[in-house]
Every structure is written in C-alpha cells, then in structure tokens.
Design a protein around this motif. Structure first.
Motif, PDB file in Angstrom:
ATOM      1  N   ALA A   3       0.829  -1.204   0.000  1.00 21.73           N
ATOM      2  CA  ALA A   3       0.000   0.000   0.000  1.00 21.73           C
ATOM      3  C   ALA A   3       0.868   1.260   0.000  1.00 21.73           C
ATOM      4  O   ALA A   3       0.537   2.248  -0.643  1.00 21.73           O
ATOM      5  CB  ALA A   3      -0.931  -0.002   1.206  1.00 21.73           C
ATOM      6  N   MET A   4       1.996   1.242   0.711  1.00 21.84           N
ATOM      7  CA  MET A   4       2.888   2.398   0.764  1.00 21.84           C
ATOM      8  C   MET A   4       3.524   2.678  -0.592  1.00 21.84           C
ATOM      9  O   MET A   4       3.627   3.820  -0.993  1.00 21.84           O
ATOM     10  CB  MET A   4       3.999   2.183   1.800  1.00 21.84           C
ATOM     11  N   SER A   5       3.968   1.639  -1.289  1.00 25.03           N
ATOM     12  CA  SER A   5       4.602   1.856  -2.590  1.00 25.03           C
ATOM     13  C   SER A   5       3.577   2.353  -3.606  1.00 25.03           C
ATOM     14  O   SER A   5       3.893   3.157  -4.470  1.00 25.03           O
ATOM     15  CB  SER A   5       5.294   0.594  -3.080  1.00 25.03           C
ATOM     16  N   THR A   6       2.338   1.926  -3.510  1.00 24.43           N
ATOM     17  CA  THR A   6       1.277   2.402  -4.394  1.00 24.43           C
ATOM     18  C   THR A   6       1.014   3.875  -4.135  1.00 24.43           C
ATOM     19  O   THR A   6       0.855   4.667  -5.069  1.00 24.43           O
ATOM     20  CB  THR A   6      -0.018   1.592  -4.174  1.00 24.43           C
ATOM     21  N   MET A   7       1.013   4.273  -2.859  1.00 17.62           N
ATOM     22  CA  MET A   7       0.788   5.669  -2.509  1.00 17.62           C
ATOM     23  C   MET A   7       1.955   6.532  -2.986  1.00 17.62           C
ATOM     24  O   MET A   7       1.747   7.647  -3.485  1.00 17.62           O
ATOM     25  CB  MET A   7       0.593   5.826  -1.003  1.00 17.62           C
ATOM     26  N   ASP A   9       3.866   5.857  -5.552  1.00 16.02           N
ATOM     27  CA  ASP A   9       3.744   5.946  -7.007  1.00 16.02           C
ATOM     28  C   ASP A   9       2.696   6.987  -7.406  1.00 16.02           C
ATOM     29  O   ASP A   9       2.912   7.780  -8.322  1.00 16.02           O
ATOM     30  CB  ASP A   9       3.376   4.587  -7.609  1.00 16.02           C
ATOM     31  N   GLU A  10       1.567   6.984  -6.706  1.00 15.36           N
ATOM     32  CA  GLU A  10       0.509   7.959  -7.000  1.00 15.36           C
ATOM     33  C   GLU A  10       0.994   9.375  -6.700  1.00 15.36           C
ATOM     34  O   GLU A  10       0.738  10.313  -7.472  1.00 15.36           O
ATOM     35  CB  GLU A  10      -0.742   7.650  -6.175  1.00 15.36           C
ATOM     36  N   LEU A  11       1.701   9.519  -5.585  1.00 11.65           N
ATOM     37  CA  LEU A  11       2.222  10.831  -5.210  1.00 11.65           C
ATOM     38  C   LEU A  11       3.224  11.334  -6.254  1.00 11.65           C
ATOM     39  O   LEU A  11       3.192  12.496  -6.658  1.00 11.65           O
ATOM     40  CB  LEU A  11       2.881  10.757  -3.825  1.00 11.65           C
TER      41      LEU A  11
END
Length: 122
Positions: A3-7, A9-11
């Motif tokens: 979940a952190m890496s997805t956030m 990436d989105e950021l």
C-alpha cells in the motif's frame, strides 16, 4: 508495504503532472513577457530618436557636442537640460537655434549658487 509503494507511485505521478502544468503555464507566459519587453525597448528607442531629431533642429553642432559631453559626465543634469530644451522648442519659445554660448548661459542658470568659503586664521 504494498500500500505504501502504491501511494508513493501515485504521489510521484501527481507531482509529475503538477510540474508539467507549471512548465506549460510558464511557457505560455514567457512569450508575452518577451514581447512586452521588446515593445517597451522599441518605444524607448523611438522616443530617443525623436528627441535627437528635435535637438538636432534646435542646437548648433557645438552646443550638441557640449550637451553630449555633459550627459556623459552628469547624466541627470543632461537629461534635465534636454527635456527643458525640448519643451521650450515645442511651446515655440525658441526664436532660433541655440548656440554653444547660449547653452553655457542656460547651464549657469540651472546650477545652484555656490557659497564661497574663506578661512581666516587668528
């Protein structure tokens, strides 16, 4: 962790889009700034040319040379004198061309009176 890496990436994606928007806005604003500066320089050059034309008509060559020398040594006074001469010419208060002697007299009148100081020893 996923979940952190997805956030992240989105950021990063949001940052990239925002950076692209800012760069696009700057690219659109820049040509108008350059164009405005160019127009301003053109207007200034045109005004200077008009000033020189008027001065050429109202001053003798010797007086123009003196004015040029004055502008090099004391730019503010030279500009002030030019403006005064141009306004006199435009209002029709100059009967003929101004000679070097007349320009000298005008300069003397423009200069503030200097006080003489003397030292007396006792």
């Amino acid at each position: 962790m996923i979940a952190m890496s997805t956030m992240d990436d989105e950021l990063n994606e949001i940052r990239k889009r925002r950076l692209a928007e800012i760069q696009k806005q700057q690219a659109q604003n820049q040509p108008s700034d350059i164009q405005a500066a160019y127009q301003q320089e053109q207007a200034k050059a045109e005004m200077e040319a008009q000033k020189q034309t008027i001065l050429r008509q109202i001053l003798t060559p010797e007086a123009r040379e003196r004015l040029t020398t004055l502008k090099m040594s004391r730019p503010a006074l030279g500009e002030q004198l030019e403006m005064q001469l141009i306004s006199l010419a435009q209002s029709g208060r100059l009967p003929s061309q101004i000679s070097d002697e007349q320009l000298k007299n005008l300069l003397m009148k423009m200069q503030p009176k200097k006080r003489k100081t003397s030292i007396t020893r006792v």
